[in-house]
Design a protein around this motif. Structure first.
Motif, PDB file in Angstrom:
ATOM      1  N   GLY B 374      -3.943  73.955 -21.634  1.00 21.52           N
ATOM      2  CA  GLY B 374      -5.103  74.467 -20.894  1.00 21.52           C
ATOM      3  C   GLY B 374      -4.678  75.512 -19.866  1.00 21.52           C
ATOM      4  O   GLY B 374      -5.334  76.551 -19.703  1.00 21.52           O
ATOM      5  N   LEU B 375      -3.582  75.243 -19.206  1.00 25.55           N
ATOM      6  CA  LEU B 375      -3.065  76.180 -18.210  1.00 25.55           C
ATOM      7  C   LEU B 375      -2.619  77.483 -18.876  1.00 25.55           C
ATOM      8  O   LEU B 375      -2.956  78.585 -18.424  1.00 25.55           O
ATOM      9  N   ILE B 376      -1.879  77.314 -19.969  1.00 26.34           N
ATOM     10  CA  ILE B 376      -1.342  78.503 -20.654  1.00 26.34           C
ATOM     11  C   ILE B 376      -2.473  79.383 -21.203  1.00 26.34           C
ATOM     12  O   ILE B 376      -2.403  80.613 -21.133  1.00 26.34           O
ATOM     13  N   GLN B 377      -3.539  78.734 -21.645  1.00 28.26           N
ATOM     14  CA  GLN B 377      -4.692  79.525 -22.130  1.00 28.26           C
ATOM     15  C   GLN B 377      -5.246  80.414 -21.017  1.00 28.26           C
ATOM     16  O   GLN B 377      -5.619  81.551 -21.238  1.00 28.26           O
ATOM     17  N   ARG B 378      -5.313  79.875 -19.812  1.00 28.24           N
ATOM     18  CA  ARG B 378      -5.869  80.646 -18.694  1.00 28.24           C
ATOM     19  C   ARG B 378      -4.960  81.792 -18.280  1.00 28.24           C
ATOM     20  O   ARG B 378      -5.409  82.780 -17.730  1.00 28.24           O
ATOM     21  N   ILE B 379      -3.640  81.631 -18.526  1.00 29.68           N
ATOM     22  CA  ILE B 379      -2.733  82.755 -18.256  1.00 29.68           C
ATOM     23  C   ILE B 379      -2.969  83.826 -19.319  1.00 29.68           C
ATOM     24  O   ILE B 379      -3.096  85.001 -19.037  1.00 29.68           O
ATOM     25  N   ALA B 380      -3.067  83.335 -20.558  1.00 29.10           N
ATOM     26  CA  ALA B 380      -3.178  84.266 -21.685  1.00 29.10           C
ATOM     27  C   ALA B 380      -4.471  85.062 -21.633  1.00 29.10           C
ATOM     28  O   ALA B 380      -4.488  86.241 -21.990  1.00 29.10           O
ATOM     29  N   ASP B 381      -5.561  84.431 -21.154  1.00 34.06           N
ATOM     30  CA  ASP B 381      -6.824  85.181 -21.138  1.00 34.06           C
ATOM     31  C   ASP B 381      -7.071  85.839 -19.788  1.00 34.06           C
ATOM     32  O   ASP B 381      -8.204  86.206 -19.460  1.00 34.06           O
ATOM     33  N   ASP B 382      -6.002  85.954 -18.983  1.00 32.97           N
ATOM     34  CA  ASP B 382      -6.064  86.669 -17.701  1.00 32.97           C
ATOM     35  C   ASP B 382      -6.961  86.024 -16.668  1.00 32.97           C
ATOM     36  O   ASP B 382      -7.362  86.660 -15.705  1.00 32.97           O
ATOM     37  N   THR B 383      -7.334  84.764 -16.871  1.00 30.18           N
ATOM     38  CA  THR B 383      -8.139  84.100 -15.856  1.00 30.18           C
ATOM     39  C   THR B 383      -7.328  83.939 -14.573  1.00 30.18           C
ATOM     40  O   THR B 383      -7.833  84.068 -13.472  1.00 30.18           O
ATOM     41  N   ILE B 384      -6.027  83.634 -14.749  1.00 29.36           N
ATOM     42  CA  ILE B 384      -5.153  83.544 -13.574  1.00 29.36           C
ATOM     43  C   ILE B 384      -3.878  84.320 -13.839  1.00 29.36           C
ATOM     44  O   ILE B 384      -3.517  84.556 -14.994  1.00 29.36           O
ATOM     45  N   SER B 385      -3.182  84.648 -12.796  1.00 30.87           N
ATOM     46  CA  SER B 385      -1.907  85.354 -12.930  1.00 30.87           C
ATOM     47  C   SER B 385      -0.800  84.314 -13.087  1.00 30.87           C
ATOM     48  O   SER B 385      -0.986  83.124 -12.827  1.00 30.87           O
ATOM     49  N   GLY B 386       0.365  84.781 -13.468  1.00 30.36           N
ATOM     50  CA  GLY B 386       1.522  83.902 -13.610  1.00 30.36           C
ATOM     51  C   GLY B 386       1.853  83.210 -12.303  1.00 30.36           C
ATOM     52  O   GLY B 386       2.274  82.058 -12.274  1.00 30.36           O
ATOM     53  N   LYS B 387       1.662  83.920 -11.231  1.00 34.18           N
ATOM     54  CA  LYS B 387       2.012  83.374  -9.930  1.00 34.18           C
ATOM     55  C   LYS B 387       1.062  82.245  -9.536  1.00 34.18           C
ATOM     56  O   LYS B 387       1.478  81.166  -9.112  1.00 34.18           O
ATOM     57  N   ILE B 388      -0.238  82.512  -9.743  1.00 33.52           N
ATOM     58  CA  ILE B 388      -1.240  81.478  -9.456  1.00 33.52           C
ATOM     59  C   ILE B 388      -0.998  80.270 -10.372  1.00 33.52           C
ATOM     60  O   ILE B 388      -1.154  79.116  -9.975  1.00 33.52           O
ATOM     61  N   ALA B 389      -0.559  80.588 -11.603  1.00 29.79           N
ATOM     62  CA  ALA B 389      -0.340  79.515 -12.579  1.00 29.79           C
ATOM     63  C   ALA B 389       0.668  78.493 -12.064  1.00 29.79           C
ATOM     64  O   ALA B 389       0.542  77.291 -12.288  1.00 29.79           O
ATOM     65  N   LYS B 390       1.702  78.978 -11.371  1.00 28.61           N
ATOM     66  CA  LYS B 390       2.691  78.057 -10.823  1.00 28.61           C
ATOM     67  C   LYS B 390       2.035  77.079  -9.844  1.00 28.61           C
ATOM     68  O   LYS B 390       2.372  75.901  -9.785  1.00 28.61           O
ATOM     69  N   HIS B 391       1.093  77.595  -9.076  1.00 32.43           N
ATOM     70  CA  HIS B 391       0.361  76.749  -8.125  1.00 32.43           C
ATOM     71  C   HIS B 391      -0.512  75.725  -8.883  1.00 32.43           C
ATOM     72  O   HIS B 391      -0.547  74.548  -8.535  1.00 32.43           O
TER      73      HIS B 391
END
Lengths: 95, 476, 482
Positions: B374-391
């Motif tokens: 679920g997290l990786i999907q949001r990175i892939a579709d630009d919903t969040i940035s890689g940096k936000i993803a870490k959070h």
């Protein structure tokens, strides 16, 4: 075939059998006699004979992997010479 | 003098059967002493062994997995010696006719592949345990382990360094776990080895005299014990001494090996076919049926990962190290439907680091593949940035929430609306005329200042690529 | 009552001529009175016996009784019996109260038999005279100065002295047949794998086989029927349909082909025995059988091969007796080695030690091929001799032993002389064939036994031949004056 006292001592140790030192010679004599009796085998050529380990010429029967035995420690240790805390005790083993 | 190390390993893998190899007693670890030792395990008078068919099946699985020949007929032999943890005075093992013969496996050390020959693998029973503490002048004997099935896997003396030995041991460790024939728990002794170590002058063909280091139960100990032993042997030979063929024990506290006194007396095991057990016959149909049940093995899986997911060699190697890790990765890749490389990075990166820090295995991960996907999907579709993803990942680790729930609750969605970003840029330009002037007069480094201001204003949520592009346009 | 056969006793119980309790009490009294001079029993278990007899009487009245319900028997002390000392004739196991039953014991219990006690034997079944027992020698009821044979000497003597109508024995090299011959009773060693070895203390695992001993072939058939059968706890036990040995015993012997190996009638055979065997074979010929001279050319090597195989296996089988988990433990061992050496040195008698030493030697590095492997090859040759013979004949006959019962001490100082008393029986164990001994006469007041050897699983035929022979002779009905 004749066994020396040293050989008897060596085998007795392998078999963990204490033998009275006075009797070693008698054992050596008896065992030599028995080995001579056995040595009759060497008179026959068995080069091409297949060894027979067992009278049954069959394959081993296997059992399913099931736990069928349950704790019987009390019964088994009732006949043990020396136990403590569920363990069999032997004189200290040094590794 | 240049020395070459020669190592062969004898690995003992406890087979994951429910009952013992020749009795119906349980094999569970950690039971009260002697509560899992039945009359057969204790070697009471008149008892007889009956072989566990599952142990045979597991041995066959292993044989097929290393491309070895499974013997249609093998024989159990008695290895005779006296020791208190060996109740019958003999161990039932296999001697001249083992169930598995001549296979091989490939290891990778420093990027180099190397084939290690496996001489044989045979079935045997484990011994009990001696407890040397606690009993004034006595050793206590616990026979719960006596009769646990073991597969002894004997390698050729093909390894030339401790590193290779460890790589080989790890390889087999992964293999037996893939095959689900051994739990691989090294602390509990389920997977352990004896190392035969010798050295010889480089270029010499004849092997040197070897020492056998007994009972190594961790990869680290294998490495350290071999390294110590090699140095010990070099020192002896360089001082004009000779190596004695003997059994040695590795003492982890002192990091040294020492001679085992109890094994000093010359052994004469008097092997002979066990008259209680007829020859073990394994027919071709049985072997074929086991073959069809074999899982995908590490090497096959690695090749598939490279092909199917376009992963590089390193990633494929790491991800297939255990069956559990490989399966985790595949679920993430499938559920996310995203770039496998991105998935691999997350599994091998942030997730692996967090697991490592917490001392957890992949199968114990608090973040399941579904939520990581679920997290990786949001990175892939630009919903969040890689940096936000870490959070967000920290949130996944600490709760049972989904990535989307965390993103929504914390308002972490990336700003991708061009109008909104433009409005923010316009305001920054208006508020910082001096910096705008400076940038336009050639101070390129000031570009970072504008990015920082924009990220600050959006709490890091502006899409970085979009922001860069719009900034460049507005500032030019 | 004690002269009756098991079949006759069974009829008496069924017809309520007497109860099992009366029968049991009567035999227990006889044991009390006569066994002190025979020494056939190591342990008598009167309380258990009376309890079992009462249960048998309930079954007899309730109509749930089988043919053996309520019949007193005794077990050779090699069989583990739960809650009862199972010593195997050794100081090593003098204190060993078994936590379980041998399958043979379970089966005979399930058949309703009443166990009177445990019978004396050569230590760990190693001996041919019963002189190696820790509990003292058994006396031959026909002449108390002579041995009863061994190792199942207690079983044979108890039956001959009419202390019990039937008993179990085990036979590794002749240990059922030779004492049966010496004591004038009937005994059968079945095909290897027919009777479970579970709970039977191992001497030589590839040779050991349990069997029944009784006055008549018919009684042996009844007992064997209860004892035999597949046992999943013994992986050398054979899975095959159960046979009803008690039926078909009267089958005609017309056309039966008897083989007489010339090797059985050569030098060393007592002429009286030779004569008695010929007479017995003449009787069987009258019943319709034909005789053919055959040869078992490797027969003379069976002794040497046996005295490698049996000691080799026993040296390993007896390693478990180490004073750690059960059995005799030397006092105040100073270290582990001392514990092993003295527990075993003090716990085993001289003959057991000799065999362990021979076996250890034969298996030791450098000697394996010359002895153990060679013996296995000779075993094959001997087995092949029998295979060939059974293409031409149905039953092989000859003496069970080269002599009748000998004096105490006559052979105990000379192992080889002792070993030679088994020369006609051990080949059968090496091949795993069934063999029987039946009484066929007397020499100097001592019984003579004739051996019948059959092909694998031909117990039925052997029992049939013996039963028909016993129908026309009365040697088996003779009993010693006590």
């Amino acid at each position: 075939m004749s066994l020396t006292s040293d050989e008897v001592n060596r085998i007795a140790f392998l078999a963990r059998l204490a033998i009275d030192p006075d009797k070693i010679d008698a054992y050596a004599k008896d065992l030599s006699g028995i080995m001579n009796f056995i040595d009759e085998m060497s008179a026959i050529d068995t080069e091409t004979v297949l060894p027979m380990a067992h009278p049954l010429d069959q394959a081993q029967r296997l059992r399913p992997d099931e736990v069928t035995e349950h704790n019987q420690r009390e019964a088994f240790q009732k006949i043990a010479p020396k136990v403590e805390a569920g363990l069999y005790l032997v004189p200290k083993v040094i590794e | 003098m240049q020395w070459e190390t020669v190592i062969g390993l004898e690995i003992h893998a406890q087979l994951a059967t429910k009952s013992k190899i020749f009795s119906g007693a349980a094999t569970l670890y950690g039971a009260e002493p002697n509560t899992q030792a039945c009359a057969i395990d204790l070697g009471l008078p008149g008892v007889l062994p009956v072989l566990n068919q599952e142990a045979v099946k597991m041995a066959v699985k292993f044989g097929l997995a290393i491309g070895a020949e499974v013997s249609p007929r093998s024989v159990f032999a008695r290895k005779n010696y006296f020791y208190p943890d060996l109740p019958k005075g003999y161990q039932i093992s296999q001697f001249d006719l083992p169930v598995v013969s001549t296979g091989e496996t490939t290891i990778v050390v420093d990027g180099e592949e190397k084939v290690i020959g496996i001489t044989r693998a045979h079935l045997e029973e484990d011994a009990g345990k001696s407890l040397h503490e606690d009993f004034e002048g006595h050793t206590g004997i616990d026979l719960n382990r006596a009769g646990t099935p073991l597969l002894e896997i004997v390698s050729e003396p093909d390894m030339r360094s401790a590193k290779e030995a460890v790589a080989y041991m790890k390889k087999l460790h992964a293999l037996v776990r893939y095959l689900e024939i051994c739990d691989g728990n090294m602390q509990e002794g389920s997977f352990r080895c004896d190392a035969n170590v010798s050295i010889r002058p480089k270029g010499q063909e004849k092997f040197g005299t070897r020492a056998e280091i007994k009972n190594l139960n961790s990869f680290r100990f294998v490495e350290k014990a071999i390294n110590y032993e090699v140095l010990r042997q070099i020192e002896i030979l360089e001082n004009g001494g000779t190596i004695v063929q003997e059994t040695r024990l590795y003492d982890a506290n002192k990091d040294e090996t020492r001679s085992m006194r109890s094994k000093e007396e010359a052994n004469d095991y008097r092997y002979f076919p066990d008259p209680d057990l007829l020859p073990l016959e394994i027919d071709a149909n049985f072997i074929e049926s086991v073959r069809t049940q074999l899982p995908e093995l590490p090497d096959q899986k690695k090749l598939r990962f490279k092909a199917q997911y376009s992963l590089n060699d390193y990633d494929a190697e790491v991800l297939t190290a255990t069956r559990e890790l490989a399966s985790y990765f595949e679920q993430v890749a499938l559920l996310s439907g995203s770039d496998p490389k991105l998935c691999a990075n997350w599994v091998m990166g942030d997730l692996a680091a967090a697991l490592n820090k917490a001392g957890l295995e992949i199968e114990e991960s608090p973040v399941d593949p579904q939520r990581l996907a679920g997290l990786i999907q949001r990175i892939a579709d630009d919903t969040i940035s890689g940096k936000i993803a870490k959070h967000v990942f920290e949130g996944l680790w600490a709760s049972l929430e989904s990535a989307d729930a965390i993103i929504d609750r914390e308002g972490l969605r990336q700003i991708t609306d061009t109008g909104a970003i433009e409005a923010i840029i316009d305001a920054i330009i208006a508020e910082n005329p001096a910096q705008v002037e400076g940038y336009r007069s050639g101070k390129d480094k000031l570009f970072g200042f504008f990015v920082g201001q924009a990220m600050k204003a959006t709490e890091g949520k502006a899409n970085p690529a979009q922001l860069n592009e719009l900034l460049k346009k507005k500032l030019s | 009552m004690h002269e009756k056969t098991i079949r006759e006793l069974s009829e008496g119980l069924k017809s309520k001529a007497f109860s099992s309790l009366e029968l049991t009490e009567s035999f227990l009294q006889r044991i009390d009175r006569l066994d002190p001079s025979i020494n056939a029993f190591i342990t008598v278990t009167p309380e258990r016996a009376l309890e079992a007899a009462k249960a048998a009487d309930v079954a007899l009245s309730g109509g749930t009784a089988g043919p053996l319900t309520g019949i007193p028997i005794a077990q050779k002390d090699i069989f583990c019996t739960e809650g009862v000392r199972s010593s195997c004739g050794s100081k090593m196991l003098d204190q060993f109260i078994s936590p379980y039953n041998a399958t043979v014991v379970d089966r005979l219990n399930a058949a309703g038999t009443v166990m009177l006690g445990k019978l004396n034997m050569d230590e760990f079944a190693m001996g041919s005279s019963n002189e190696t027992s820790f509990y003292g020698p058994v006396k031959n009821p026909w002449n108390l100065e002579t041995v009863p044979g061994g190792s199942s000497g207690g079983s044979a003597a108890a039956i001959a002295a009419r202390l019990v109508p039937g008993a179990t024995g085990t036979d590794t090299g002749g240990s059922i047949r030779q004492p049966a011959a010496f004591c004038g009773i009937t005994g059968i060693k079945p095909t290897y794998g027919l009777v479970s070895r579970w709970g039977m203390i191992a001497f030589a695992s590839s040779l050991d086989q349990a069997g029944p001993m009784a006055k008549t072939a018919e009684d042996c058939a009844w007992l064997l029927e209860a004892m035999a059968g597949f046992d999943p706890k013994d992986s050398t036990s054979i899975e095959r349909p159960k046979e009803i040995y008690s039926q078909g015993l009267d089958k005609s012997l017309q056309g039966l082909r008897i083989g007489l190996p010339k090797e059985f009638f050569g030098e060393g055979l007592d002429p009286d025995i030779h004569q008695a065997i010929q007479t017995a074979i003449g009787e069987i010929e009258k019943l319709g059988a034909t005789v053919k001279a055959i040869s078992l050319p490797h027969m003379h090597l069976s002794g040497p091969a046996y005295y490698v195989v049996a000691p080799a296996e026993c040296s390993s089988n007896l390693a478990r007796l180490d004073g750690v988990r059960y059995g005799y433990r030397a006092e105040n061992p100073k270290d582990l080695k001392d514990l092993y050496m003295r527990s075993r040195g003090e716990g085993f008698g001289a003959e057991v030690k000799r065999r362990i030493l021979i076996g250890t030697y034969a298996l030791s590095a450098g000697y394996y091929d010359a002895y153990y492997l060679k013996a296995q090859k000779i075993r094959r040759l001997i087995s092949d001799d029998f295979k060939k013979a059974f293409e031409e004949v149905d039953v092989i006959m000859g003496p069970t032993s080269p002599s009748v019962a000998f004096q105490f001490g006559e052979k105990s100082q000379d192992p080889i002389a002792m070993y030679l008393s088994d020369i006609y029986t051990i080949a059968v164990n090496l091949a795993g064939l069934p063999g029987m001994s039946v009484p066929v006469g007397f020499s100097k007041g001592l019984p003579i036994g004739m051996q019948l050897i059959g092909n694998y699983f031909s117990e039925h035929r052997l029992l049939n031949v013996a039963h028909r022979y016993q129908g026309v002779t009365d040697w088996h009905q003779q009993s010693p004056k006590l």
